[in-house]
Structures are given as structure tokens and as C-alpha cells.
Write a protein that holds these residues in place. Sequence first.
Motif, mmCIF file in Angstrom:
data_model
loop_
_atom_site.group_PDB
_atom_site.id
_atom_site.type_symbol
_atom_site.label_atom_id
_atom_site.label_comp_id
_atom_site.label_asym_id
_atom_site.label_seq_id
_atom_site.Cartn_x
_atom_site.Cartn_y
_atom_site.Cartn_z
ATOM 1 N N THR A 33 0.664 -1.435 -0.010
ATOM 2 C CA THR A 33 0.009 -0.088 -0.376
ATOM 3 C C THR A 33 0.878 1.382 0.035
ATOM 4 O O THR A 33 2.042 1.860 0.658
ATOM 5 N N ALA A 34 0.106 2.084 -0.594
ATOM 6 C CA ALA A 34 1.069 3.810 -0.666
ATOM 7 C C ALA A 34 1.503 4.336 0.638
ATOM 8 O O ALA A 34 2.294 4.534 1.508
ATOM 9 N N THR A 48 15.751 4.070 -4.714
ATOM 10 C CA THR A 48 14.780 4.702 -5.548
ATOM 11 C C THR A 48 13.376 4.163 -5.375
ATOM 12 O O THR A 48 13.356 2.932 -4.305
ATOM 13 N N VAL A 49 11.855 4.725 -6.035
ATOM 14 C CA VAL A 49 10.900 4.329 -5.417
ATOM 15 C C VAL A 49 10.485 3.870 -6.249
ATOM 16 O O VAL A 49 10.405 4.474 -7.588
ATOM 17 N N LEU A 50 9.509 1.843 -6.312
ATOM 18 C CA LEU A 50 8.969 1.865 -7.692
ATOM 19 C C LEU A 50 6.918 1.998 -7.355
ATOM 20 O O LEU A 50 7.638 0.819 -6.045
ATOM 21 N N VAL A 51 6.392 2.246 -8.017
ATOM 22 C CA VAL A 51 5.262 3.146 -7.631
ATOM 23 C C VAL A 51 4.567 2.260 -8.136
ATOM 24 O O VAL A 51 4.260 2.967 -9.781
ATOM 25 N N ASP A 52 3.168 1.525 -7.907
ATOM 26 C CA ASP A 52 1.880 1.378 -8.742
ATOM 27 C C ASP A 52 0.754 2.122 -8.502
ATOM 28 O O ASP A 52 1.439 2.479 -7.525
ATOM 29 N N LEU A 53 0.250 2.852 -10.035
ATOM 30 C CA LEU A 53 -0.671 3.428 -9.879
ATOM 31 C C LEU A 53 -2.739 3.133 -9.561
ATOM 32 O O LEU A 53 -2.884 3.774 -8.243
ATOM 33 N N MET A 54 -2.817 1.774 -9.800
ATOM 34 C CA MET A 54 -3.527 1.274 -8.344
ATOM 35 C C MET A 54 -3.079 0.875 -7.611
ATOM 36 O O MET A 54 -3.225 -0.277 -7.509
ATOM 37 N N GLY A 60 -1.690 5.926 -6.475
ATOM 38 C CA GLY A 60 -0.124 5.879 -7.085
ATOM 39 C C GLY A 60 0.236 8.037 -6.663
ATOM 40 O O GLY A 60 1.105 8.044 -6.581
ATOM 41 N N PHE A 61 -0.884 8.018 -7.414
ATOM 42 C CA PHE A 61 -0.765 9.378 -7.446
ATOM 43 C C PHE A 61 -0.488 10.172 -6.315
ATOM 44 O O PHE A 61 0.949 11.584 -7.084
ATOM 45 N N GLU A 62 -1.120 10.385 -5.974
ATOM 46 C CA GLU A 62 -0.894 11.065 -4.250
ATOM 47 C C GLU A 62 0.264 10.624 -3.610
ATOM 48 O O GLU A 62 1.020 11.411 -2.895
ATOM 49 N N CYS A 63 0.615 9.247 -3.498
ATOM 50 C CA CYS A 63 1.709 8.606 -2.962
ATOM 51 C C CYS A 63 3.432 9.511 -3.377
ATOM 52 O O CYS A 63 3.868 9.642 -3.070
ATOM 53 N N ILE A 64 2.701 9.760 -4.691
ATOM 54 C CA ILE A 64 4.607 10.189 -5.825
ATOM 55 C C ILE A 64 4.053 11.666 -5.472
ATOM 56 O O ILE A 64 5.640 12.105 -4.334
ATOM 57 N N ARG A 65 3.017 12.274 -5.040
ATOM 58 C CA ARG A 65 3.071 13.257 -4.211
ATOM 59 C C ARG A 65 3.745 13.150 -3.066
ATOM 60 O O ARG A 65 4.714 14.900 -3.220
ATOM 61 N N ARG A 66 3.153 12.902 -2.267
ATOM 62 C CA ARG A 66 3.749 13.067 -0.889
ATOM 63 C C ARG A 66 5.072 12.928 -0.448
ATOM 64 O O ARG A 66 5.884 13.430 -0.232
ATOM 65 N N ALA A 90 1.271 11.383 -14.291
ATOM 66 C CA ALA A 90 1.838 10.716 -13.037
ATOM 67 C C ALA A 90 3.497 11.749 -13.229
ATOM 68 O O ALA A 90 3.719 11.783 -12.160
ATOM 69 N N LEU A 91 3.839 11.832 -13.779
ATOM 70 C CA LEU A 91 5.046 12.783 -14.487
ATOM 71 C C LEU A 91 4.894 14.333 -13.275
ATOM 72 O O LEU A 91 5.590 14.635 -13.056
ATOM 73 N N GLU A 92 3.598 14.527 -13.720
ATOM 74 C CA GLU A 92 3.750 15.912 -13.623
ATOM 75 C C GLU A 92 3.618 15.598 -11.681
ATOM 76 O O GLU A 92 3.424 16.755 -11.453
ATOM 77 N N ALA A 93 2.743 14.987 -11.459
ATOM 78 C CA ALA A 93 3.007 14.400 -9.813
ATOM 79 C C ALA A 93 4.439 14.217 -9.146
ATOM 80 O O ALA A 93 4.882 14.812 -7.849
ATOM 81 N N GLY A 94 5.289 14.195 -9.691
ATOM 82 C CA GLY A 94 7.368 14.003 -9.378
ATOM 83 C C GLY A 94 8.070 13.233 -10.323
ATOM 84 O O GLY A 94 8.768 12.542 -9.653
ATOM 85 N N ALA A 95 6.759 11.980 -10.745
ATOM 86 C CA ALA A 95 7.784 10.780 -11.065
ATOM 87 C C ALA A 95 8.357 11.244 -11.911
ATOM 88 O O ALA A 95 8.881 11.782 -12.997
#
Length: 227
Positions: A33-34, A48-54, A60-66, A90-95
Motif C-alpha cells: 500500500t501507499a 529509488t522508489v517504484l510505484v504502481d498507480l492502482m 499512486g498519484f497521491e503517493c508520488i506527490r507525498r 504521474a510525471l506531473e505529480a513528480g515521477a
Amino acid sequence: MTSVLLIEDDDRIRLSLSLALEDEGYTAHAVATAEDGLAEQRRVAAETVLVDLMLPGMDGFECIRRLRRDDDVPIVVISARDDTHDIVAALEAGADDYLVKPVAVKELAARLRALRRRGRAATTTAPAVRTLAFGDLELKPEAGEVRLHGAEVRVTRTEFRLLCELADHPGQVLSRQQLLQRVWEYEVGDERLVDVHVGRLRHKIEDVPGAPRHLVTVRGLGYKLQP
């Protein structure tokens, strides 16, 4: 040994990727989980962090932002969602990068190696610290500093490398493929990586992002940093 945090809710994928990463010489920390991922990153500070979106709960979007709020750790999205909207979001969120499932382990390992090289280059200090001035925008490549109107601007490692690459060629147009090769170290890659990172940089270094004075688009050719 390099550590990687994997945030993936599918048990099968999480296990298979963890084993594959360990076979490639990484220490894998895997969570489902995020929320657990954010806590684990605070604990282990993976490189490095690998993140799924779903993901269940926080997506995942909010996880990346945080993650991005107080950490410039490289973030790679691994997701089955392959439409342009999701990739750009996802890229705009910070990936820093985006891979579509199913992921080829060799390709993932190559991307991770490129991220590591970029990270090492960003932390290498030269004997003399240069200041590259573009009007009210100043860069100190060896010190890892960006300033606008004298105030420090917080950028990610990838944004910093992109800005430095353009600053090393003032007034020269660099194509998206050239930037992919020089900044991301990809011989072939998705040009949206460049466009989204340019957009993010403009919101940080331009007084009016929609009418940029520093980071300029040359239609049909690429981008340049105005001297």
C-alpha cells in the motif's frame, strides 16, 4: 548494495519483481500500500522508489506527490495504465520515469542503473563552483543550486540535470531525443518525459510559466535556455 522500494499491491507481481531485483544485485523492500510505502521510505531511505498507480486506499498519484514533498528520491512508475493522460499525470505529480506492465526486468534494471549514474553525477563536486547566469535565473551545477531573483528554487535531480544540460548550451536548441540521451541516458525513450519535466521546471523558474522567458520552446525542434 543499492536499495529499492517497491510499492505494488499485486502479490504475484510484488514477489516476482522483488526476486528479480535481488537477482540484479538490489536490496528490495516491498510493500502493498501507499501508506506502508511512505512509512517504509522514512525508515529505510531507499535510493529509488517504484510505484504502481492502482493501489488500495491512497492511489499512486497521491503517493508520488507525498514522496516528492520532502524527498528528491528518483521515482519510477510501473503501471498497466498506458494512456497519455495517466502517464502525464504521474510525471506531473513528480515521477521521473514511467514503465508500462508487463515490465521486462532487464529494461527496468537498465533504467535503474541510469538513475544511479545520474544521482552520482549530481552529487559530484568539482574543484571550482561555476555560476551560470540567465538574467534573474542562476545555476551552480557543481553545488546543485538553482536561484531565481536570489531565492533558492527546489528542483528534483532530474529537473536539475535537465536545466544544467540546457544551461551548458546557452541559446542552442536541443531536441527532445538529445535531451533523453543526455539527461535520462536513454537511446530511445518517450518524449513526453522531456515535455512534462520542462513544464514542471517552467512553473519553478518562470514568473509566467505560460509565457516563458528562460526555458523556451522552438517549435518543431526542441528547447533552449535563453542567454
